[in-house]
Design an enzyme around this catalytic site. Structure first.
Site, PDB file in Angstrom:
ATOM      1  N   ARG A 119      12.888  18.079  13.140  1.00 52.32           N
ATOM      2  CA  ARG A 119      13.553  18.252  14.439  1.00 52.32           C
ATOM      3  C   ARG A 119      14.708  19.225  14.263  1.00 52.32           C
ATOM      4  O   ARG A 119      15.057  19.575  13.142  1.00 52.32           O
ATOM      5  CB  ARG A 119      14.098  16.905  14.924  1.00 52.32           C
ATOM      6  CG  ARG A 119      15.076  16.322  13.914  1.00 52.32           C
ATOM      7  CD  ARG A 119      15.824  15.130  14.452  1.00 52.32           C
ATOM      8  NE  ARG A 119      16.701  14.624  13.380  1.00 52.32           N
ATOM      9  CZ  ARG A 119      17.708  13.785  13.565  1.00 52.32           C
ATOM     10  NH1 ARG A 119      17.964  13.307  14.769  1.00 52.32           N
ATOM     11  NH2 ARG A 119      18.473  13.396  12.558  1.00 52.32           N
ATOM     12  N   GLU A 158      22.542  17.896  18.466  1.00 48.69           N
ATOM     13  CA  GLU A 158      23.050  18.359  17.167  1.00 48.69           C
ATOM     14  C   GLU A 158      22.557  19.756  16.790  1.00 48.69           C
ATOM     15  O   GLU A 158      21.883  19.941  15.777  1.00 48.69           O
ATOM     16  CB  GLU A 158      22.674  17.339  16.078  1.00 48.69           C
ATOM     17  CG  GLU A 158      23.365  16.005  16.287  1.00 48.69           C
ATOM     18  CD  GLU A 158      23.074  14.979  15.178  1.00 48.69           C
ATOM     19  OE1 GLU A 158      22.094  15.160  14.438  1.00 48.69           O
ATOM     20  OE2 GLU A 158      23.827  14.009  15.056  1.00 48.69           O
ATOM     21  N   CYS A 163      17.382  30.982  11.930  1.00 48.10           N
ATOM     22  CA  CYS A 163      15.999  31.447  11.857  1.00 48.10           C
ATOM     23  C   CYS A 163      16.034  32.926  11.495  1.00 48.10           C
ATOM     24  O   CYS A 163      16.877  33.678  11.985  1.00 48.10           O
ATOM     25  CB  CYS A 163      15.329  31.224  13.217  1.00 48.10           C
ATOM     26  SG  CYS A 163      13.694  31.960  13.358  1.00 48.10           S
ATOM     27  N   CYS A 168      14.707  37.105  15.878  1.00 46.51           N
ATOM     28  CA  CYS A 168      16.112  36.872  15.548  1.00 46.51           C
ATOM     29  C   CYS A 168      16.723  38.098  14.880  1.00 46.51           C
ATOM     30  O   CYS A 168      17.876  38.450  15.125  1.00 46.51           O
ATOM     31  CB  CYS A 168      16.261  35.647  14.645  1.00 46.51           C
ATOM     32  SG  CYS A 168      16.051  34.077  15.535  1.00 46.51           S
ATOM     33  N   GLU A 314      27.964   9.553  19.049  1.00 48.87           N
ATOM     34  CA  GLU A 314      27.201   8.723  18.122  1.00 48.87           C
ATOM     35  C   GLU A 314      28.134   8.181  17.058  1.00 48.87           C
ATOM     36  O   GLU A 314      29.082   8.837  16.648  1.00 48.87           O
ATOM     37  CB  GLU A 314      26.080   9.525  17.433  1.00 48.87           C
ATOM     38  CG  GLU A 314      24.964   9.972  18.336  1.00 48.87           C
ATOM     39  CD  GLU A 314      23.845  10.698  17.562  1.00 48.87           C
ATOM     40  OE1 GLU A 314      23.745  10.488  16.332  1.00 48.87           O
ATOM     41  OE2 GLU A 314      23.111  11.476  18.182  1.00 48.87           O
ATOM     42  N   GLU A 362      14.122   6.676  10.584  1.00 45.15           N
ATOM     43  CA  GLU A 362      15.408   6.020  10.802  1.00 45.15           C
ATOM     44  C   GLU A 362      15.273   4.526  11.076  1.00 45.15           C
ATOM     45  O   GLU A 362      16.168   3.929  11.657  1.00 45.15           O
ATOM     46  CB  GLU A 362      16.151   6.725  11.951  1.00 45.15           C
ATOM     47  CG  GLU A 362      16.494   8.179  11.590  1.00 45.15           C
ATOM     48  CD  GLU A 362      17.257   8.906  12.679  1.00 45.15           C
ATOM     49  OE1 GLU A 362      18.066   9.772  12.338  1.00 45.15           O
ATOM     50  OE2 GLU A 362      17.035   8.616  13.880  1.00 45.15           O
TER      51      GLU A 362
END
Lengths: 667, 667, 667
Positions: A119, A158, A163, A168, A314, A362
């Protein structure tokens, strides 16, 4: 400072209590979802972050949008009195999206494109990804724009990483062309004649990286700036999309504290407020006080990014699952750490996560609701108690804010440059720890500190500290010069002000830029000490060890306060002070310990008229004191981060991990 | 248990003495081969493994088979009274084979195909490789099927490793499709909704690995299962080939002890017997006793794979060449380690290698015949002495076997799952060492132990220990439930029974599966301790330190035997026992030391009626006692693995590294 | 030895003082260049290395040559009395060159071609690169052939590294074909039957490396030899080019001391003289004396490469910028280290660098002229003082030379073979440190040592030491045999003479090659000791610890001088001596400490008639004594590398880091 009422969440202007909630993992288990609602209400949860990783359930196949299940959940939450921080799902893409166009997958510094997985790893440039994100964001914004439950947008998650794909690289070249205009300017700024690395065309430029160009510091630095710029551009597109359809809902994204990947002061401009994810390493033996300081320092940095209250987005209810050794949060530590965040400017206590997942990486991360599905667990009961307390504190605290007369300059671009640069000490130079070591005195003394970067204004401060500020950019020289001239107190330290904004060393010709007149000294050499080495200095009769780096300075007009005790530079100045305009500029040519910094700051604060919120009270080590003010009321947060009982002049007694709050009335 | 006569090698039913022999390296040196024969006879060698890496000499070019040289050597060996363990040469391919079809070369997890080199690194799926292997295997089998010298097949060598090529990926997808039938089942089992990683088609599935999918634990686990399955399939093809032409010669392959790459209980089904390669790290200062235990534990694991005697296929005559520091085997250690293997069920003492090579990566590995080519070396004389002793012991021991009333459950798939999983302690969790720590008591006390995995039957045992058995699969819950119900003693320990067969956590709804009723407890939290931290517990007046992990449990019906001494969970249960059916289930919520385990097992063995082969004799530390039984005769192997002299109640005195054998007659 | 006058630089036969100078970085800053000239003259600089990395300024686009700026600078330098060491610029290419033909970029061992960046990383084979280098070299040579300032050529810079491209692979195969003629010879030499790795054609051969062939030691070794050969070929082409147009200017290239990449004895044949870059790790706590020895040892190695004086081409004026911790050179250390170089045969003190760059990776490397641009810095003043002293010493020292009766055999190919080989100790075997440990006695005692490799002649020495000389090649056996036979003293040590030139072990059949008759012993086994282990031996009443390795030897005719104290080989020989011909061959079967080596060499030197330059004077630890002779004058260099004051029999007192020079007149 700041005075007007700061409402982050107009629809629900309260201290928030809640966290990340992932019902999409349990859609086939309605009894679980019912249980969640019941237990959340019991725990005083009033806000959850929804949909962060739900894209595959919101759009299981291209253009096949399924938002009903989410709407149902939002409705049920609202009925239960729980508000929603609605996420755009761009943090993790569905598999079909990567299959349709692999340009969304990042290319690493060796030119290898990632396969699907993980992710937070999409290309920020990809037009295809931007188009798909805009589509799903627009759907969500249209559907929930007017839902009374939705009080903020959680843009992606987050943001991090870089890249190296062709798209890019092209964007990087455009970025450089805009910045430098001509290739000659760039060559000069990057000192490319070194090793014959001159560019003759912008098209030749590649990002730095393994098996390629690694020897041009200016390139490394500008690449990092570009990564921040491109991430910002991606995020701002998301912001514009949701604002188009839901203009009244404020936006934030959850930052990652002191993470070195992005320069947050550049990123946050279009956010309505800042939020961040705090994961201190509690309970590693002997580390709690340092972790408490580091967490507080980071809260202060987050708060100063927009000089507004922030959301603690968080945190844990107990343990994380990803450390080498995952410690439980001991009783009291949860309340202590959450109220300490509020003391430093947070308007919330929010967690990852409401419910533990049954599977996935997690699954052993703590949550409000564990695999036991029970309200009787120790952790649930601590969360529930905090929820009740926050409910009572909300009215009292909501409008208060942190005011500071002291600033520590913590600059990400300077850290990047220092890290990329070779010498004078390449191992064991911990910029963050150095900065926190200068913070400790104030944290303990109840003196609020703003943690700002070089782009910030220095106006209004009585004392500015610039620890190891290797790079001077953003017109910092003139700001510092003006600050001292106008009566400010400055503390500069070893390895500061060596280079300009492209990492070129200041040479003799530019000595004014080095602030030699402000500091009244000239740095001739800098020695690095092994961790097993030390020097020392004696000041006002007390001997202090010195470590890490030792500058050899010659004094212009500065007064010498103390000198080196040994080595061939024995007798040379360590601590100097120079009168410049109506201010004073101190320079510490090395690094010392807490006792030295206490002696130094006791002196400076006395002279500068800076006082802690608890006045002359002697505050023992291990205690952090923060305060928020609202009109003539000051709310003081006194937290004991140590494992011993502590007392402040026999008036205030604190058990280990205890937080006490005191309200002071000022006339 | 087991009773019928177990003949591994019908043509030559003796304890074997010998090892790997590579005459193909010396074909141009006939005087060397003559010398070998002479020295082997002198050393009492009766069996050699031939042809393991000889493919390039057996088939120097495609379809150009040259088996005559091998036949000549086999003949000569047989004349000299030396039998042959004939290898299929698939462990290392000739260069022409990789040139003809690179599909035989493995692809790594980043998608990069290896170049030619090394060994044990072929693709298990490649049809071309399988075809070439079948061809050479068939040739060998036809040629040697009826040769009286050939007493077993050595299928390939030390199977290990994985390949990520397209062929393997396709096979993996078929494997998954067969297992899960629908993609919905797979998504649910793997909890793919986490981070939007849902699959919509089996074709999307790629193996886990760097720059790809690393966050689905179920995928990681099933990939490892597939690697074992594919290796098994490859091996079984080789077995079928040799059995086609030489149906009477039994087959084995040499396993690698506790290696984590393959799940041996799944692999060995079509082997006639198990063999393995044992390389303890003898003589690292202070480690000999642990190495002795670990080697014994591994022998027991190997023996239980098929619940039959096994062949010790490789070991050293002195030093290996590949450790950071390569120690010589001190005098006595060779006899000790070889007889200890036999005590734990081996029918052989075999070595890598008969003769040292002059070149190549293993030229400094010890051998029976060193570069000195001499029978006067210390090592040769120790080998020769052992050969003579084995000749005398063979009739006595051949039909005896190891019988055990205690089982330790050592489960490879559970270890895989635990290793892949994130939390609760990611550094320093050594599953093997934990299991061996529970083994120590029995090893020392002369109580034989079966080391079995979760697929094994629990019937017939008095005590079953399940150390850190994180994953419960293979219907283990019901087996354990039945075992205790029917009167068995169970010891469960911290971090056991957390997940099911696809690494999904048991949640409240499935509490029966967690054996909460059997153990009489509920685990609420688990704390990890740094290596520098400890807790403790006092039981029956003695205080024991605790380490690594501490579960916080609440008792259902269990009796609390001892509690934590400190931290916030002071007073909570550590050691509990629960009556369930006619058995007893103990749970240790943390990990202790040898003294605690001794106290615990003294109690359990007394209650369960388990006794060591030497009865109530006090056996000092550092001694391992094993036994084999044949009818009313029990052969006891008493080995001193320490560097001090030891004595057992003044009756038996053992010098360092001494092994004594005692024969007991039972009525 | 050597006697004729050795003039390295006929145009300017003086001790040189100077260093690398990079005006091409400052062409737009004429005031900087003027300042440089002034300060260089003040510092006594008489030679600078020019143009090393200036290619992009000399040929900014293909065939667009711009040499005028360089000529102007050379003229100005010459006017200022500064000579020029003119570099060919091949060490770093311009960007356009890599763009035009990427074959100039190296391919790594995994087959990945580098992108542009860094330096010293071109393919040595590329015809295109060779053509471009020849073109620019020719231009430079033509332009400056007759310039009176140019006194030598600096061919490229710090040759290093390897390339795995197809062109290099082809060249490698040609190299092997020439060496082995037939593939059968190669297979035999490389022992390829091991693991079926036989080659059937030279075309199959690939370089060793990750994901390919790593198990053929002979391949690894020959690849390294090829890399040296190809680098030599590349360098020699450059030499031929500049000699074509400027035949009178001598050539050198700057070597890198003990670097393991190239075998310098093979490389230097076509150089006129050797030069090297010395970067000791001064001032790491406790390391100065070792660093002083190591630097001296390396000077001796460099000197012996051509048995001529050498140029110290690079060194620091103070700190480097690339160590983990970059220490300043303390006062005195600069003079000490520079004069010590001269004592060991250098004709210069030259630095990297004259002026610090403002940017680039080396901007914090010390220089003669720092960013402060000032002649008042401590570093400038030390350089200036040394410049003045060298001016005075030049006439006195220029024609003197180092004479030695002792040789240490330090062999790069043997080190390569030992490093590539597996066993007997794979971790912590530091060949260089072992060699230096045998050097220490002589360094301290004022006995000059030649550090030679196995290709050198042993004639004329009284004592030859062969520490850990694993590989015997280059006809070394016969040279050693003859050396001892004719009266020489030999010291051999553990792990010596195990293999021949392709890393094949000597076996019994070749025992003569193992020098067993010369040493009078046979090595049966070799034990490795952990760093935490030790053995010991007592010799002439004194006990000495032993470490690292312990050979178990049996004596043929040798006399046993001392034996092992413990372990199972207690009582076996450690130190032996054998009379062979009219010489003596000592063997040390293990490794000892300084005290053992002192006792041993005291004895041998007494017997062999070797005496230090200071006669029987007691010289304390930490002092290094070197000497150069010219006719009947001997110049003695006495340097104190320790941090304490030292005195030699109260006659000579040395402060820390002090160097004293004494002139002795011999009749």
């Amino acid at each position: 400072m700041r005075s007007e009422r700061e409402i982050l969440t107009p629809k629900y202007p309260h201290l928030l209590h809640g966290g990340d909630y992932n019902p999409e993992q349990w859609l086939d288990r309605p009894e679980i979802l019912e249980c969640d609602l019941r237990l959340m209400k019991q725990a005083g949860i009033n806000c959850v972050s929804l949909g962060i990783f739900a894209w595959s359930k919101l759009e299981p196949a291209k253009d096949d949008f399924r938002l009903d299940w989410l709407a149902t959940i939002v409705d049920k939450l609202y009925e239960a009195g729980i508000y929603v921080d609605l996420a755009t799902p761009s943090g993790a893409r569905p598999r079909w999206l990567a299959e349709e166009n692999p340009e969304v997958l990042r290319v690493d510094e060796r030119g290898k494109r990632a396969r699907f997985g993980g992710r937070h790893n999409h290309c920020m440039t990809s037009p295809f990804y931007r188009e798909r994100v805009a589509k799903i964001d627009a759907r969500l914004a249209k559907r929930f724009a007017d839902h009374p439950a939705v009080i903020m947008w959680h843009i992606s998650n987050e943001f991090e990483g870089e890249c190296h794909c062709e798209l890019c690289q092209k964007a990087f070249r455009r970025f450089l062309k805009e910045k430098y205009q001509t290739i000659e300017n760039l060559n000069k700024a990057w000192w490319t004649a070194f090793w014959s690395h001159d560019y003759s065309d912008f098209e030749q430029i590649e990002p730095p990286g393994a098996s390629g160009e690694q020897s041009i510091n200016g390139l490394t630095l500008d690449w990092k700036r570009f990564v921040t710029a491109q991430t910002t551009d991606f995020m701002n597109q998301e912001i514009r999309t949701v604002k188009t359809y839901a203009p009244k809902i404020p936006v934030t994204t959850n930052l990652m504290g002191l993470s070195d990947v992005l320069c947050y002061p550049s990123l946050v401009k279009e956010l309505d407020f800042v939020s961040w994810d705090s994961y201190p390493n509690w309970h590693e033996p002997g580390q709690n006080v340092y972790e408490g300081m580091l967490d507080s320092f980071t809260h202060d940095y987050m708060r100063c990014l927009k000089n507004r209250p922030f959301i603690l987005m968080e945190s844990t209810t107990s343990t994380v699952n990803w450390r080498p050794v995952c410690k439980l949060k001991k009783p009291g530590m949860h309340r202590l750490s959450m109220l300490n965040a509020i003391g430093h400017g947070a308007q919330s206590a929010m967690y990852f996560q409401i419910r533990q997942s049954a599977g996935g990486p997690e699954k052993f991360h703590s949550a409000v609701i564990s695999h036991l599905n029970s309200e009787k667990t120790r952790v649930f009961r601590e969360v529930e108690a905090l929820g009740a307390e926050l409910g009572q504190l909300s009215d009292l605290l909501y409008d208060s804010y942190v005011e500071a007369e002291v600033a520590i300059l913590y600059d990400k671009e300077s850290k990047w440059a220092l890290t990329a640069s070779c010498g004078p000490r390449n191992a064991g130079l911990d910029y963050d720890r150095i900065c926190v070591s200068f913070y400790e005195y104030f944290w303990n003394a109840g003196i609020n500190v703003d943690v700002i970067d070089s782009s910030a204004s220095l106006e209004g401060y009585k004392l500015v500290i610039t620890p190891m500020l290797y790079m001077y950019h953003n017109d910092l020289q003139s700001k510092v010069r003006a600050f001292v001239k106008n009566g400010g107190y400055l503390l500069s330290t070893a390895l500061s002000g060596y280079v300009g904004s492209t990492d070129l060393c200041f040479t003799a010709a530019e000595e004014k830029e080095k602030l030699e007149d402000v500091l009244g000294i000239c740095v001739e050499e800098i020695d690095a000490l092994y961790d097993t080495e030390a020097n020392a200095t004696t000041w006002e009769g007390i001997r202090y060890p010195l470590h890490t780096l030792c500058e050899l300075v010659t004094c212009g007009g500065a007064e010498i306060l103390s000198v080196y005790e040994k080595d061939f530079y024995k007798g040379k100045p360590v601590l100097t002070v120079n009168a410049f305009g109506s201010g004073k500029a101190y320079h510490l040519a090395s690094y010392g310990n807490k006792a030295l910094y206490k002696a130094l700051f006791d002196r400076i604060c006395r002279k500068a008229g800076i006082e802690g919120v608890l006045g002359k009270a002697q505050i023992p080590d291990g205690i952090g004191v923060a305060s928020r003010r609202n009109g003539n009321k000051t709310f003081v947060f006194i937290g004991n981060f140590s494992e011993e009982e502590k007392s402040i002049e026999d008036r205030i007694k604190l058990k280990p991990f205890e937080m006490q709050m005191v309200v002071l009335e000022c006339p």
